[in-house]
Design a protein around this motif. Structure first.
Motif, mmCIF file in Angstrom:
data_model
loop_
_atom_site.group_PDB
_atom_site.id
_atom_site.type_symbol
_atom_site.label_atom_id
_atom_site.label_comp_id
_atom_site.label_asym_id
_atom_site.label_seq_id
_atom_site.Cartn_x
_atom_site.Cartn_y
_atom_site.Cartn_z
ATOM 1 N N MET A 62 40.803 29.209 35.287
ATOM 2 C CA MET A 62 40.875 30.625 34.901
ATOM 3 C C MET A 62 42.210 30.974 34.271
ATOM 4 O O MET A 62 43.219 30.300 34.491
ATOM 5 N N ASN A 63 42.194 32.043 33.504
ATOM 6 C CA ASN A 63 43.416 32.587 32.918
ATOM 7 C C ASN A 63 44.241 33.267 34.012
ATOM 8 O O ASN A 63 43.689 33.884 34.932
ATOM 9 N N GLU A 64 45.599 33.159 33.902
ATOM 10 C CA GLU A 64 46.468 33.716 34.954
ATOM 11 C C GLU A 64 46.308 35.226 35.118
ATOM 12 O O GLU A 64 46.448 35.765 36.220
ATOM 13 N N VAL A 65 45.988 35.936 34.030
ATOM 14 C CA VAL A 65 45.786 37.392 34.117
ATOM 15 C C VAL A 65 44.547 37.707 34.946
ATOM 16 O O VAL A 65 44.553 38.610 35.793
ATOM 17 N N ASP A 66 43.471 36.914 34.740
ATOM 18 C CA ASP A 66 42.240 37.109 35.508
ATOM 19 C C ASP A 66 42.457 36.793 36.984
ATOM 20 O O ASP A 66 41.917 37.475 37.863
ATOM 21 N N ILE A 67 43.253 35.760 37.257
ATOM 22 C CA ILE A 67 43.534 35.400 38.652
ATOM 23 C C ILE A 67 44.296 36.535 39.339
ATOM 24 O O ILE A 67 44.014 36.888 40.488
ATOM 25 N N ALA A 68 45.276 37.119 38.624
ATOM 26 C CA ALA A 68 46.049 38.232 39.186
ATOM 27 C C ALA A 68 45.133 39.415 39.501
ATOM 28 O O ALA A 68 45.274 40.066 40.544
ATOM 29 N N GLU A 69 44.179 39.704 38.621
ATOM 30 C CA GLU A 69 43.226 40.787 38.860
ATOM 31 C C GLU A 69 42.367 40.479 40.090
ATOM 32 O O GLU A 69 42.063 41.369 40.885
ATOM 33 N N PHE A 70 41.980 39.207 40.224
ATOM 34 C CA PHE A 70 41.188 38.785 41.390
ATOM 35 C C PHE A 70 41.995 38.960 42.676
ATOM 36 O O PHE A 70 41.484 39.475 43.682
ATOM 37 N N LEU A 71 43.260 38.563 42.663
ATOM 38 C CA LEU A 71 44.118 38.700 43.853
ATOM 39 C C LEU A 71 44.278 40.164 44.250
ATOM 40 O O LEU A 71 44.386 40.485 45.445
ATOM 41 N N ASP A 72 44.320 41.064 43.259
ATOM 42 C CA ASP A 72 44.456 42.499 43.548
ATOM 43 C C ASP A 72 43.273 43.041 44.351
ATOM 44 O O ASP A 72 43.382 44.068 45.017
ATOM 45 N N GLU A 73 42.121 42.339 44.265
ATOM 46 C CA GLU A 73 40.919 42.787 44.980
ATOM 47 C C GLU A 73 40.918 42.337 46.438
ATOM 48 O O GLU A 73 40.102 42.804 47.234
ATOM 49 N N LEU A 74 41.799 41.402 46.804
ATOM 50 C CA LEU A 74 41.797 40.834 48.152
ATOM 51 C C LEU A 74 42.729 41.594 49.081
ATOM 52 O O LEU A 74 43.648 42.270 48.627
ATOM 53 N N ASP A 75 42.486 41.461 50.407
ATOM 54 C CA ASP A 75 43.457 42.022 51.339
ATOM 55 C C ASP A 75 44.654 41.072 51.434
ATOM 56 O O ASP A 75 44.629 39.968 50.885
ATOM 57 N N VAL A 76 45.704 41.486 52.115
ATOM 58 C CA VAL A 76 46.974 40.750 52.095
ATOM 59 C C VAL A 76 46.818 39.306 52.587
ATOM 60 O O VAL A 76 47.299 38.364 51.953
ATOM 61 N N GLU A 77 46.110 39.120 53.719
ATOM 62 C CA GLU A 77 45.961 37.780 54.277
ATOM 63 C C GLU A 77 45.216 36.861 53.325
ATOM 64 O O GLU A 77 45.602 35.705 53.102
ATOM 65 N N GLN A 78 44.129 37.362 52.732
ATOM 66 C CA GLN A 78 43.348 36.570 51.778
ATOM 67 C C GLN A 78 44.169 36.256 50.531
ATOM 68 O O GLN A 78 44.129 35.148 49.992
ATOM 69 N N GLU A 79 44.937 37.271 50.085
ATOM 70 C CA GLU A 79 45.753 37.103 48.879
ATOM 71 C C GLU A 79 46.771 35.976 49.059
ATOM 72 O O GLU A 79 46.925 35.127 48.178
ATOM 73 N N ILE A 80 47.430 35.952 50.200
ATOM 74 C CA ILE A 80 48.425 34.915 50.469
ATOM 75 C C ILE A 80 47.762 33.544 50.545
ATOM 76 O O ILE A 80 48.255 32.557 50.003
ATOM 77 N N LEU A 81 46.588 33.499 51.186
ATOM 78 C CA LEU A 81 45.850 32.251 51.333
ATOM 79 C C LEU A 81 45.443 31.686 49.972
ATOM 80 O O LEU A 81 45.645 30.501 49.687
ATOM 81 N N VAL A 82 44.877 32.543 49.122
ATOM 82 C CA VAL A 82 44.429 32.101 47.787
ATOM 83 C C VAL A 82 45.626 31.731 46.914
ATOM 84 O O VAL A 82 45.586 30.751 46.171
ATOM 85 N N PHE A 83 46.708 32.493 47.018
ATOM 86 C CA PHE A 83 47.905 32.219 46.211
ATOM 87 C C PHE A 83 48.438 30.812 46.506
ATOM 88 O O PHE A 83 48.897 30.114 45.608
ATOM 89 N N ARG A 84 48.359 30.395 47.773
ATOM 90 C CA ARG A 84 48.866 29.067 48.160
ATOM 91 C C ARG A 84 48.006 27.939 47.600
ATOM 92 O O ARG A 84 48.438 26.785 47.574
#
Length: 456
Positions: A29-51
């Motif tokens: 995926m494009n990094e912009v799309d990934i950032a938009e996807f992360l914005d939809e997650l809660d904090v714990e999920q966001e950190i998990l996916v980011f890793r």
């Protein structure tokens, strides 16, 4: 989201903890799309996916996260080693942008995880004024020596280019003084033994560190640039500004202008992420000022109360006159504010602008006045059987309409230019402010004409 990826499918992978599949999907995926996807997650999920992201992709995604609170939480959740890996992949100007919006404890942790050289460069960039070219430049660029051959220069680009923001445009310096610019295309089309000094372009467009960043951003559009060198007072090259940074500035300034034109104090947060209390604070000062200034129209109406009692029908046309005047003034102000922001006009052009707007206003006023006279005679007097709408009353309304349009356009075009001259943002002199002034003017004109023509 990218058309090949479904948000719901990605969310389902997160919920089912299918991290291997999720990692494969994110990697394509494009990094912009990934950032938009992360914005939809809660904090714990966001950190998990980011890793799950590779460190180079993680750094790119980090810069596209819209909410600084999300960035702050991610920084807090990452270990020092993980944070150092992300920071190592970030370009220096992106790191500075992040630091500017962070609280002191987060800033100290970021600086603690950067090397001494980077920390020194960050501190230098942070010392430039917020609206200056120095504040948005990056120090990661390729510079070449004029006596080096094309072959030697290509070797240098291969050696240092990986960590630079752009390698297509290279800058030629001697003792740090900017001498010229050369593109990779020019080098590719030249013999290996050719000296860089023989093929460089010496007529280089550059800006100083303290130049206004909005003016710099406009230069990218005007000259079709992809990068612009930034020099100090002695023509020493200290950094470059790239087109993506210029686009960020233009978007930021345009948003700020729209907010000012709507009588809202500027905010750098997305609409849905701005709290109710914060939104209230940004709107109430102007609304309060405009409400108090609008009381002048009430004072004017009260002072002509006897005239209104003598000819009550005049009251019904006040909203139309005020509305048309406000719209006319807004048209002129928006056109002039845009021309000022694009450097198409300046204060010395005020007479030319005024002469043009007066001629436009006369044409608009005559058309509106004529159409309104016919409407009052046909609709108000004949169809609605209102005997109070006499030809003299219609004449008063139409003359007022014409003069109001002329005055409104004069006010609308001159106030933004005057604001620019005295150092106030012209966008402040937009619709709400001008409408309030024009409302008062239209009433004064209305009652002055009515008093003389109708003898009331």
């Amino acid at each position: 989201m990218h058309e090949n990826y479904d948000l719901e499918l990605l969310m389902e992978l997160v919920r089912q903890k299918k991290f291997r599949q999720l990692k494969e999907a994110l990697g394509q995926m494009n990094e912009v799309d990934i950032a938009e996807f992360l914005d939809e997650l809660d904090v714990e999920q966001e950190i998990l996916v980011f890793r799950l992201l590779p460190k180079d992709l993680a750094a790119e995604v980090f810069t596209y996260l819209e909410n600084t609170e999300d960035q702050e939480k991610l920084i807090g959740a990452l270990s020092d080693k993980e944070l150092r890996e992300v920071l190592d992949e970030l370009f220096l100007d992106d790191t500075v942008d992040i630091i500017e919006d962070m609280p002191a404890n987060v800033v100290s942790r970021i600086l603690r995880n950067t090397d001494t050289s980077t920390r020194s460069q960050i501190n230098q960039l942070l010392n430039y004024p917020k609206d200056s070219a120095g504040s948005i430049m990056t120090t990661e660029f390729v510079y070449l020596h004029p006596d080096a051959t094309v072959e030697q220069s290509f070797a240098r680009i291969r050696r240092v280019g990986l960590d630079k923001e752009t390698v297509y445009t290279c800058y030629v310096t001697q003792n740090r003084v900017l001498l010229g610019v050369v593109t990779v295309k020019t080098m590719l089309l030249s013999a290996y033994e050719t000296r860089i000094g023989d093929i460089m372009e010496t007529n280089v467009l550059s800006v100083t560190t303290h130049e206004d960043k909005e003016d710099v951003a406009q230069m990218f559009s005007k000259y079709g640039l992809t990068a612009l060198p930034v020099v100090d007072g002695e023509d020493r090259l200290v950094g470059i500004i790239t087109v993506d940074d210029a686009m960020d500035v233009i978007e930021e300034e345009t948003t700020e202008d729209f907010e000012k034109m709507a009588a809202i104090l500027p905010s750098d947060k997305p609409y849905l992420r701005t709290g109710v209390f914060e939104t209230w604070k940004s709107r109430i000062p102007w609304l309060m000022l405009l409400m108090l200034s609008a009381t002048f129209t009430g004072i004017i109406i009260t002072s002509f109360e006897s005239a209104l009692n003598a000819c009550v029908i005049l009251t019904s046309f006040i909203p139309m006159l005020s509305g048309t005047g406000g719209n006319s003034g807004s048209q002129s102000s928006v056109a002039v504010i845009r021309a000022l922001s694009l450097d198409e006009v300046e204060f010395s052009d005020v007479l030319a602008v005024l002469w043009k707007e007066i001629r436009v206003a006369v044409l608009c006023g005559v058309c509106l006045g004529g159409a309104n006279f016919i409407k009052m005679m046909v609709v108000d007097r004949w169809l609605m059987h209102n005997p109070e709408v006499t030809p003299l009353v219609a004449l008063v309304v139409c003359l007022t309409l014409m003069l109001t349009v002329v005055c409104a356009k004069i006010v609308g075009c001159t106030l933004p230019m005057a604001a620019e001259k005295v150092g106030i943002d012209p966008a402040v002199m937009a619709a709400p402010f001008i409408t309030t002034i024009v409302d008062a003017l239209s009433l004064l004109i209305y009652f002055a004409i009515a008093t003389h023509v109708l003898g009331i």
